[in-house]
Write a protein that holds these residues in place. Structure first.
Motif, PDB file in Angstrom:
ATOM      1  N   TYR A   1       1.014  -1.052   0.036  1.00 30.13           N
ATOM      2  CA  TYR A   1       0.001  -0.041   0.098  1.00 30.13           C
ATOM      3  C   TYR A   1       0.913   1.218   0.130  1.00 30.13           C
ATOM      4  O   TYR A   1       1.881   1.467   0.935  1.00 30.13           O
ATOM      5  N   PRO A   2       0.466   2.246  -0.854  1.00 29.11           N
ATOM      6  CA  PRO A   2       1.667   3.488  -0.975  1.00 29.11           C
ATOM      7  C   PRO A   2       1.268   4.352   0.303  1.00 29.11           C
ATOM      8  O   PRO A   2       0.589   5.405   0.065  1.00 29.11           O
TER       9      PRO A   2
ATOM     10  N   PRO B   1       5.467   2.294   4.504  1.00 29.72           N
ATOM     11  CA  PRO B   1       4.823   1.274   3.554  1.00 29.72           C
ATOM     12  C   PRO B   1       4.122   0.381   4.237  1.00 29.72           C
ATOM     13  O   PRO B   1       4.630  -0.119   5.139  1.00 29.72           O
TER      14      PRO B   1
END
Length: 119
Positions: free
Chosen positions: A81-82, A86
């Motif tokens: 997930y950005p 992170p």
């Protein structure tokens, strides 16, 4: 898929042996089956740190290697997930979930060995 295990055809027996050897190659390693069991048990994706906590005795380097191998073989999917920092989660793929009956059979067999005193 139903099989006639009483098959006397040596060629078919070799096919089954080769398939079993390939399966064991994918699952070999001290931690892969433990990782798979933890992902089954969680029913939801697990973050790397949670997997590390749940698997007593594994170090980060080994856990990363085993997860990469499982990902390469299509058993586990890694989702990044950005976010900062992170967030990385792991879950079983559909192919990985198909290992469920086999894992259950292995656990049952392990308990049977203990119950019969063969362990």
């Amino acid at each position: 898929m139903e099989r006639d295990w009483r098959c006397d055809d040596p060629k078919q027996q070799l096919v089954w042996a080769a398939a079993t050897s390939e399966t064991l190659r994918v699952l070999e390693g001290k931690w892969k089956i433990v990782i798979i069991v933890q992902l089954f048990a969680s029913k939801t994706p697990l973050r790397f740190s949670e997997l590390e906590r749940r698997i007593e005795g594994v170090n980060q380097k080994m856990l990363i290697q085993q997860l990469k191998g499982l990902e390469k073989d299509g058993i586990v999917v890694r989702t990044v997930y950005p976010e900062v920092p992170p967030r990385v989660e792991y879950t079983l793929t559909d192919l990985g979930k198909r290992l469920g009956p086999s894992i259950e059979a292995l656990v049952d067999w392990a308990f049977l060995r203990v119950e019969t005193g063969d362990a």
